[in-house]
Design an enzyme around this catalytic site. Structure first.
Site, PDB file in Angstrom:
ATOM      1  N   TYR A  12       0.810  -1.223   0.000  1.00 17.97           N
ATOM      2  CA  TYR A  12       0.000   0.000   0.000  1.00 17.97           C
ATOM      3  C   TYR A  12       0.850   1.283   0.000  1.00 17.97           C
ATOM      4  O   TYR A  12       0.304   2.372   0.021  1.00 17.97           O
ATOM      5  CB  TYR A  12      -1.035  -0.012   1.132  1.00 17.97           C
ATOM      6  CG  TYR A  12      -0.528  -0.281   2.532  1.00 17.97           C
ATOM      7  CD1 TYR A  12       0.416   0.534   3.139  1.00 17.97           C
ATOM      8  CD2 TYR A  12      -1.030  -1.362   3.270  1.00 17.97           C
ATOM      9  CE1 TYR A  12       0.858   0.293   4.430  1.00 17.97           C
ATOM     10  CE2 TYR A  12      -0.580  -1.620   4.552  1.00 17.97           C
ATOM     11  CZ  TYR A  12       0.369  -0.778   5.136  1.00 17.97           C
ATOM     12  OH  TYR A  12       0.808  -1.015   6.410  1.00 17.97           O
ATOM     13  N   LYS A  32       5.066   4.508   4.653  1.00 15.63           N
ATOM     14  CA  LYS A  32       5.721   3.562   3.741  1.00 15.63           C
ATOM     15  C   LYS A  32       5.962   4.211   2.370  1.00 15.63           C
ATOM     16  O   LYS A  32       6.965   3.931   1.713  1.00 15.63           O
ATOM     17  CB  LYS A  32       4.887   2.290   3.594  1.00 15.63           C
ATOM     18  CG  LYS A  32       4.721   1.486   4.878  1.00 15.63           C
ATOM     19  CD  LYS A  32       6.033   0.911   5.375  1.00 15.63           C
ATOM     20  CE  LYS A  32       5.806  -0.107   6.492  1.00 15.63           C
ATOM     21  NZ  LYS A  32       7.063  -0.671   7.015  1.00 15.63           N
TER      22      LYS A  32
END
Ligand code: NAP
Length: 270
Positions: A156, A171
Site C-alpha cells: 500500500y 511507507k
C-alpha cells in the site's frame, strides 16, 4: 536443530561472511527471519529494537548454532541515540555492511478518528526511524565505500489503503527515501532497495490488522495465490536484494504479495 533457516537456503553458504548487519525490529516476525538468514549465511547480526526480551530467542538460537548475534536496545525514533549506537558499533566492529530498516508499528484506524499521537507514532517509527538509521549507519558505509540497505515497505506504499493512512503514508515516504538514497549514494558503492510484502503472519499483524478469522479470510480471498505469505519466504527476497546476487540493482522495490496488487478481473476465474 534443523539445517539452514528456510530464508537462507537460496543463497550460497557464506554469502554474508564477515559482514556486519544491523536489523531494526530484528527479533520478531519478518525481521527475525531476515536476521536468522543473515546470521546463517555468515554475518555478525545486531538486532535493534526497544525490548531486549524480543531478542532473547534469537540470541539463544545463535548460541546453539554458532551464529554471531548481538542485542541492541534502541528506539529508532530517537535520532541522537541512533547516532550514538551507530558510532559505538563502528567502534566495536570497524564497519557496517548491511542495514535492514524493518521496524514498524501499525493498527487500523479511520483517518477521521486518528489522533495526532497515533499518526506521529506510526510515521515516527517507519519513516523517521528509517531516515535516522539510514543516515547514521549510512555515514559509516560512505566512509568504507560499501554497503547494502534494505527497507521494508508494504504494497500500500503505492496503492494507499483505507484504514491505515498513517502507515501507508509512512511507507510511501520510505519508498521515496529508498529511491532518493539509491541515487545519492550509488557513487559511494551503496545500494538501497526495498521489499513490499503483502500480508504475512506475525504477532503484530495478526493482532492489529486481522483480529478475527472472518477478516483474515476476507483478506486471503482477495489474494490470487490464495494464501498469506510466510515471513520466511518474504525474508528470502530481502536477503536476495541485500546479497551480491543483486550487485547491479539499486533503487528497486520487489513486491512479494502473491499477486494481491494485480488488477481485479472483470470476471472471477473458477
Ligand atoms: P512485528 O513482528 O510486529 O515487528 C515489528 C518490530 O518492530 C518489532 O520487532 C518491534 O520490536 C520493532 N519496533 C517497533 N517499534 C520500534 C521502535 N520505535 N524502535 C525500534 N524497533 C521498533 O511485525 P512484522 O509483521 O514482522 O513487520 C515487519 C515489517 O514488515 C514492518 O516494516 C511492517 O510494516 C512490514 N509489513 C508487514 C506486513 C504483514 O502483513 N505482517 C505486511 C506488509 C509489510 P520492539 O517491540 O522490541 O521495539
Amino acid at each position: 536443530m534443523p539445517d539452514l533457516p528456510a530464508a537462507a537456503r537460496w543463497l550460497p553458504p557464506g554469502t554474508f561472511d564477515g559482514a556486519v548487519a544491523v536489523v531494526t525490529g530484528g527479533g520478531t516476525g519478518l525481521g527475525l527471519e531476515i536476521s536468522r538468514g543473515l546470521a546463517a549465511l555468515g554475518a555478525v547480526v545486531v538486532v535493534a529494537s526497544r525490548r531486549a526480551e524480543h531478542h532473547q530467542a534469537l540470541v539463544a538460537e545463535a548460541a546453539v548454532r554458532g551464529w554471531k548475534v548481538e542485542s541492541l536496545v534502541l528506539d529508532v525514533r530517537e535520532s541522537d541515540r541512533v547516532r550514538v549506537a551507530a558510532d559505538a558499533l563502528v567502534e566495536r566492529h570497524g564497519r557496517i555492511d548491511v542495514l535492514v530498516n524493518n521496524a514498524a508499528g501499525n493498527f487500523v484506524c479511520p483517518a477521521e478518528r486518528m489522533s495526532a499521537n497515533a499518526w506521529r507514532s506510526v510515521v515516527g517509527i517507519a519513516l523517521d526511524g528509517t531516515f535516522y538509521c539510514s543516515q547514521a549507519f549510512g555515514r559509516a558505509m560512505i566512509r568504507q565505500r560499501r554497503g547494502s540497505i534494505l527497507n521494508v515497505v508494504a504494497t500500500y506504499a503505492t496503492t494507499g489503503m483505507a484504514g491505515v493512512a498513517h502507515s501507508a503514508s509512512a511507507k510511501a515516504g520510505v519508498l521515496a527515501l529508498t529511491k532518493s538514497l539509491a541515487a545519492e549514494w550509488a557513487r559511494h558503492e551503496i545500494r538501497v532497495n526495498a521489499i513490499a510484502p503483502g500480508p504475512f503472519h506475525s504477532q503484530g499483524a495478526a493482532a492489529n490488522l486481522w483480529p478475527t478469522p472472518e477478516i483474515e479470510e476476507s483478506i486471503r480471498s482477495r489474494i490470487p495465490l490464495g494464501r498469506f505469505a510466510t515471513a520466511e519466504e518474504v525474508a528470502a527476497h530481502g536477503l536476495y536484494l541485500l546479497s551480491p546476487a543483486c550487485s547491479y540493482v539499486t533503487g528497486e522495490c520487489l513486491v512479494v504479495d502473491g499477486g494481491a496488487t494485480l488488477g481485479r478481473p472483470m470476471w472471477e476465474p473458477r
